[in-house]
Design a protein around this motif. Structure first.
Motif, PDB file in Angstrom:
ATOM      1  N   ARG A 187       4.834   0.613  -1.255  1.00  0.00           N
ATOM      2  CA  ARG A 187       5.145   1.542  -0.156  1.00  0.00           C
ATOM      3  C   ARG A 187       6.618   1.931  -0.158  1.00  0.00           C
ATOM      4  O   ARG A 187       6.962   3.090   0.056  1.00  0.00           O
ATOM      5  CB  ARG A 187       4.772   0.898   1.181  1.00  0.00           C
ATOM      6  N   LEU A 220       8.037   5.701  -0.030  1.00  0.00           N
ATOM      7  CA  LEU A 220       8.873   6.221   1.060  1.00  0.00           C
ATOM      8  C   LEU A 220      10.216   6.727   0.543  1.00  0.00           C
ATOM      9  O   LEU A 220      10.721   7.743   1.022  1.00  0.00           O
ATOM     10  CB  LEU A 220       9.068   5.158   2.138  1.00  0.00           C
ATOM     11  N   ASN A 249       7.282  10.265   6.598  1.00  0.00           N
ATOM     12  CA  ASN A 249       6.041  10.263   7.381  1.00  0.00           C
ATOM     13  C   ASN A 249       4.890  10.820   6.552  1.00  0.00           C
ATOM     14  O   ASN A 249       3.777  10.296   6.595  1.00  0.00           O
ATOM     15  CB  ASN A 249       6.208  11.073   8.666  1.00  0.00           C
ATOM     16  N   ASP A 307       3.646   8.155   4.238  1.00  0.00           N
ATOM     17  CA  ASP A 307       2.772   7.198   4.918  1.00  0.00           C
ATOM     18  C   ASP A 307       1.390   7.798   5.182  1.00  0.00           C
ATOM     19  O   ASP A 307       0.368   7.131   5.013  1.00  0.00           O
ATOM     20  CB  ASP A 307       3.394   6.742   6.241  1.00  0.00           C
TER      21      ASP A 307
END
Length: 156
Positions: free
Chosen positions: A45, A49, A101, A104
């Motif tokens: 992740r 990001l 965002n 995600d």
């Protein structure tokens, strides 16, 4: 996950009316997003990001109209408290956060079970919601647009 997308006749006509440059641009963006959807869950992740945050910063420079609207809106709110340079830097951070965002959200697309979502989303204060709901009077939830808040409805 099936990301196959067939354009409707309306979409084909709309796309055909656009100048060639825009058709190429939107086609490249579309296939880039499809590639992101298929690859983001292959990487940690934090990498996703960082990458999508960087892409948000790139978008700041690529999309002039959106950049100018963002700077104008921030100036309306912070014009007396921040210098134009500070507002400009904040606008870049806005685009960076939108990119993060999006990263995600893209990573969350294949999530279908609550257990997997719980590994992905951190919820604080859920006990307060449960206690309020148990009183039988209903509950009103209010949230800021903080992080990938779109997952809140899915979680509930």
């Amino acid at each position: 996950m099936n990301t196959e997308h067939r354009m409707s006749n309306v979409e084909h006509r709309r796309m055909a009316k656009r100048p060639l440059r825009k058709r190429i641009k939107y086609t490249v963006i579309y296939w880039f997003i499809v590639a992101l959807i298929h690859t983001t869950n292959l990487f940690p992740r934090i990498w996703v990001l960082k990458t999508t945050g960087w892409l948000g910063r790139v978008a700041f420079w690529m999309f002039k109209e959106a950049r100018l609207i963002t700077i104008d809106n921030l100036t309306s709110v912070f014009g007396e408290k921040m210098t134009p340079s500070e507002i400009h830097d904040l606008a870049i951070r806005v685009f960076e956060m939108i990119g993060k965002n999006a990263g995600d959200i893209i990573r969350g697309l294949p999530i279908k079970q609550l257990e997997k979502l719980e590994r992905f989303v951190k919820v604080e204060g859920e006990e307060n919601l449960i206690a309020a709901h148990a009183k039988g009077n209903g509950v009103v939830l209010i949230s800021g647009h903080i992080g990938a808040f779109e997952f809140m409805g899915t979680y509930l």
